[in-house]
Design an enzyme around this catalytic site. Structure first.
Site, PDB file in Angstrom:
ATOM      1  N   CYS A  62       0.794  -1.249   0.000  1.00 42.92           N
ATOM      2  CA  CYS A  62       0.000   0.000   0.000  1.00 42.92           C
ATOM      3  C   CYS A  62       0.814   1.281   0.000  1.00 42.92           C
ATOM      4  O   CYS A  62       0.639   2.124  -0.888  1.00 42.92           O
ATOM      5  CB  CYS A  62      -0.953  -0.002   1.196  1.00 42.92           C
ATOM      6  SG  CYS A  62      -2.236  -1.256   1.056  1.00 42.92           S
TER       7      CYS A  62
HETATM    8  N1  LIG Z   1      -3.932  -5.444   2.311  1.00 43.24           N
HETATM    9  C1  LIG Z   1      -3.918  -4.267   2.915  1.00 43.24           C
HETATM   10  O1  LIG Z   1      -3.169  -4.035   3.867  1.00 43.24           O
HETATM   11  C2  LIG Z   1      -4.837  -3.171   2.478  1.00 43.24           C
HETATM   12  C3  LIG Z   1      -4.998  -2.046   3.292  1.00 43.24           C
HETATM   13  C4  LIG Z   1      -5.844  -1.006   2.875  1.00 43.24           C
HETATM   14  C5  LIG Z   1      -6.449  -1.110   1.647  1.00 43.24           C
HETATM   15  N2  LIG Z   1      -6.270  -2.209   0.855  1.00 43.24           N
HETATM   16  C6  LIG Z   1      -6.941  -2.252  -0.440  1.00 43.24           C
HETATM   17  O2  LIG Z   1      -7.835  -3.338  -0.503  1.00 43.24           O
HETATM   18  C7  LIG Z   1      -7.857  -3.867  -1.834  1.00 43.24           C
HETATM   19  C8  LIG Z   1      -7.591  -5.350  -1.778  1.00 43.24           C
HETATM   20  O3  LIG Z   1      -6.288  -5.551  -1.239  1.00 43.24           O
HETATM   21  P1  LIG Z   1      -5.794  -6.969  -0.736  1.00 43.24           P
HETATM   22  O4  LIG Z   1      -4.479  -6.723  -0.112  1.00 43.24           O
HETATM   23  O5  LIG Z   1      -6.847  -7.673   0.046  1.00 43.24           O
HETATM   24  O6  LIG Z   1      -5.605  -7.732  -2.148  1.00 43.24           O
HETATM   25  P2  LIG Z   1      -5.252  -9.270  -2.385  1.00 43.24           P
HETATM   26  O7  LIG Z   1      -4.488  -9.304  -3.644  1.00 43.24           O
HETATM   27  O8  LIG Z   1      -4.667  -9.866  -1.152  1.00 43.24           O
HETATM   28  O9  LIG Z   1      -6.673  -9.975  -2.583  1.00 43.24           O
HETATM   29  C9  LIG Z   1      -7.567  -9.653  -3.597  1.00 43.24           C
HETATM   30  C10 LIG Z   1      -8.558 -10.797  -3.823  1.00 43.24           C
HETATM   31  O10 LIG Z   1      -9.479 -10.366  -4.832  1.00 43.24           O
HETATM   32  C11 LIG Z   1      -9.724 -11.462  -5.695  1.00 43.24           C
HETATM   33  N3  LIG Z   1     -10.233 -10.931  -6.990  1.00 43.24           N
HETATM   34  C12 LIG Z   1      -9.554 -10.344  -7.998  1.00 43.24           C
HETATM   35  N4  LIG Z   1     -10.396  -9.968  -8.970  1.00 43.24           N
HETATM   36  C13 LIG Z   1     -11.632 -10.334  -8.561  1.00 43.24           C
HETATM   37  C14 LIG Z   1     -12.924 -10.224  -9.130  1.00 43.24           C
HETATM   38  N5  LIG Z   1     -13.123  -9.642 -10.308  1.00 43.24           N
HETATM   39  N6  LIG Z   1     -13.961 -10.718  -8.449  1.00 43.24           N
HETATM   40  C15 LIG Z   1     -13.795 -11.299  -7.251  1.00 43.24           C
HETATM   41  N7  LIG Z   1     -12.602 -11.425  -6.644  1.00 43.24           N
HETATM   42  C16 LIG Z   1     -11.538 -10.951  -7.301  1.00 43.24           C
HETATM   43  C17 LIG Z   1      -8.419 -12.184  -5.793  1.00 43.24           C
HETATM   44  O11 LIG Z   1      -8.592 -13.510  -6.232  1.00 43.24           O
HETATM   45  C18 LIG Z   1      -7.934 -12.077  -4.333  1.00 43.24           C
HETATM   46  O12 LIG Z   1      -8.403 -13.145  -3.549  1.00 43.24           O
HETATM   47  C19 LIG Z   1      -6.835  -3.074  -2.632  1.00 43.24           C
HETATM   48  O13 LIG Z   1      -7.442  -2.022  -3.331  1.00 43.24           O
HETATM   49  C20 LIG Z   1      -5.953  -2.489  -1.552  1.00 43.24           C
HETATM   50  O14 LIG Z   1      -5.398  -1.267  -1.951  1.00 43.24           O
HETATM   51  C21 LIG Z   1      -5.494  -3.243   1.243  1.00 43.24           C
END
Ligand SMILES: NC(=O)c1ccc[n+]([C@@H]2O[C@H](COP(=O)([O-])OP(=O)(O)OC[C@H]3O[C@@H](n4cnc5c(N)ncnc54)[C@H](O)[C@@H]3O)[C@@H](O)[C@H]2O)c1
Length: 457
Positions: free
Chosen positions: A269
């Site tokens: 992030c």
């Molecule tokens: N991980 C963090 O610390 C964090 C913190 C704040 C914000 N975010 C935000 O949250 C969002 C997700 O981050 P994350 O770290 O959980 O990502 P990640 O890559 O760990 O997980 C994303 C999940 O989404 C699934 N996916 C992808 N395309 C899809 C679709 N079309 N339909 C359904 N599922 C789908 C993937 O298979 C995966 O399981 C991002 O925008 C990130 O910026 C993450």
């Protein structure tokens, strides 16, 4: 009420588990069958402290599916938590969010229901929700915003390694709402779910988009400021970064959090969000000088530490370095943009040397990244005993258990990037070089301290 969460990754799986654990039936949807199967088997699809425990406690209230229709048919509110990676121009890519929303909107088109709330949790750039995402849902579903469906932007401010406790005890719940009805519904969910009573900040969707992207940019600026201070302290005899940041942090205008000189920020992030802030500001016709400088400081910090290690190598017979801590922060297997990984890359590029690595949870990901270019230790003891140079690259509490007798080389140099070791307990024969504290009599390792003159002393 029933909820659905689209995307069962690092944040989405925890979000879904927290809702279900707190008593709200929740359906998780992902395109990855492994994640869906894991949840349905009661297993955590990703590593995160307490996730497994919450999934088990949630029991039947948590289920998962590959079927997007179910999210619309069987829930009233859908959270979208899919990836928004960086594009080459620094902006976030919305491709996954658009894909998920298109599937959900076509499911919405098929059903007769009074109202559905879409909540975007994924990080997006300012202007995207009202400019692109709401029109997408409206055109695919043929339904009207604020009549048939509502929209909220509700980004999380959680950190990997403490996602569950951050989610259940947030400082702030940020809600950008398409109208008060949408915001009321989402606020009620957080009132039910949070263990604390957080500030719930409700505002327009564009304001919330700018708030989210500014917050991470501000925090990284603080980190880079503290790291610059640490570098200065190394050149000022008697100065200690921790004493200084403790004092600075006592001032309410500054606060003590994320104000600790050490290695660069990393992870999925911070680096991405700060670049997106610069890109978004540029597009708005403003130069984000502070955000750009933050990134520059962050890169230099990795170079500085790698340089110190390389300069120390000739002091030892064996060209080997032990690296403790590989993830971008403790308690997570994530090595994306990890400063530790970047240091190892730089060492391997510069010299023919052995790098021995250890991390309590990130070894597997590191192996996938480096293959046989480095050696993997399965214990702290094995790692530190392998090399005359040891780098403490993350402030993992487990590293405090290092024992003097595990260091087999005379002398051993320890670069403690977070000043977590007890220098006295380490005894003689160890050259202890903490980042952020001036160490005299170690020429060539740290920059030589400068002599201060004048009143400012
Ligand atoms: N991980 C963090 O610390 C964090 C913190 C704040 C914000 N975010 C935000 O949250 C969002 C997700 O981050 P994350 O770290 O959980 O990502 P990640 O890559 O760990 O997980 C994303 C999940 O989404 C699934 N996916 C992808 N395309 C899809 C679709 N079309 N339909 C359904 N599922 C789908 C993937 O298979 C995966 O399981 C991002 O925008 C990130 O910026 C993450």
């Amino acid at each position: 009420m029933k909820l659905s969460v689209i995307g069962l990754g690092k944040l989405g799986a925890c979000t879904a588990a927290c809702f279900a654990y707190k008593g709200i039936p929740t359906i998780g949807v992902d395109i990855n069958a492994d994640s869906v199967n894991a949840i349905n088997a009661g297993k955590a699809p990703v590593f995160e402290p307490r996730l497994q425990e919450l999934i088990q406690a949630a029991g039947d209230r948590l289920e998962a599916t590959l079927d997007f229709d179910r999210a619309i048919q069987d829930s009233e509110v859908t959270f979208i938590v899919v990836p928004t990676p960086s594009r080459d121009d620094g902006h976030f890519s919305n491709a996954f969010v658009e894909e998920a929303l298109a599937d959900l909107a076509s499911a919405l088109k098929k059903v007769r229901k009074k109202y559905h709330l879409f909540v975007i949790t994924s990080t997006v750039s300012p202007g995207v929700i009202e400019g692109e995402l709401i029109p997408l849902v409206a055109s695919v579903s043929g339904k009207k915003v604020n009549k048939d469906f509502g929209f909220c932007y509700n980004p999380e401010f959680i950190a990997l390694g403490s996602v569950i406790s951050d989610f259940l005890n947030p400082d702030l719940v940020l809600i950008g709402e398409s109208d008060p009805k949408a915001g009321d519904l989402l606020s009620r969910i957080y009132e039910k779910v949070c263990d604390n009573k957080p500030q719930i900040s409700r505002m327009s969707i564009p304001s919330a988009e700018v708030t989210k992207i500014s917050l991470n940019s501000f925090v990284t600026m603080k980190i880079s400021f503290a790291n610059t201070l640490a570098n200065i302290c190394e050149r000022i005899p008697g100065a200690n970064i921790d004493d200084i940041t403790r004092a600075l942090g006592a001032d309410k205008r500054i606060s003590p959090f994320y104000l600790r000189g050490g290695l660069s920020f990393g992870g999925p992030c911070f680096p991405r969000d700060n670049k997106a802030f610069s890109a978004f500001a540029r597009e708005a016709g403003v130069d984000a000088f502070l955000a750009q400088a933050t990134d520059e400081v962050n890169e230099v910090q990795v170079d500085r530490v790698a340089e110190k290690i390389l300069q120390d190598l000739p002091n030892h017979k064996k060209p080997a370095v032990a690296i403790l801590g590989l993830s971008y922060k403790p308690n997570t297997p994530v090595i994306e943009e990890s400063p530790s990984i970047k240091i190892i890359e730089k060492l391997l590029q510069a010299k023919d040397l052995l790098v021995e690595v250890y991390d309590p949870v990130a070894l597997e990901n590191t192996r996938a990244h480096f293959g046989d270019r480095v050696r993997y230790s399965t214990s702290l003891e094995e790692c530190v005993g392998s090399s005359p140079i040891c780098v403490v690259a993350t402030p993992d509490k487990a590293f405090r258990n290092l024992r003097r007798e595990w260091f087999r080389f005379q002398p051993t140099t320890i670069f403690d990037c977070w000043r977590i070791l007890d220098r006295v307990a380490l005894g003689n024969g160890i050259r202890y070089l903490p980042l952020g504290i001036s160490v005299q009599n170690s020429p060539g390792v740290f920059d030589r301290p400068v002599k201060l003159v004048g009143k400012s002393r």
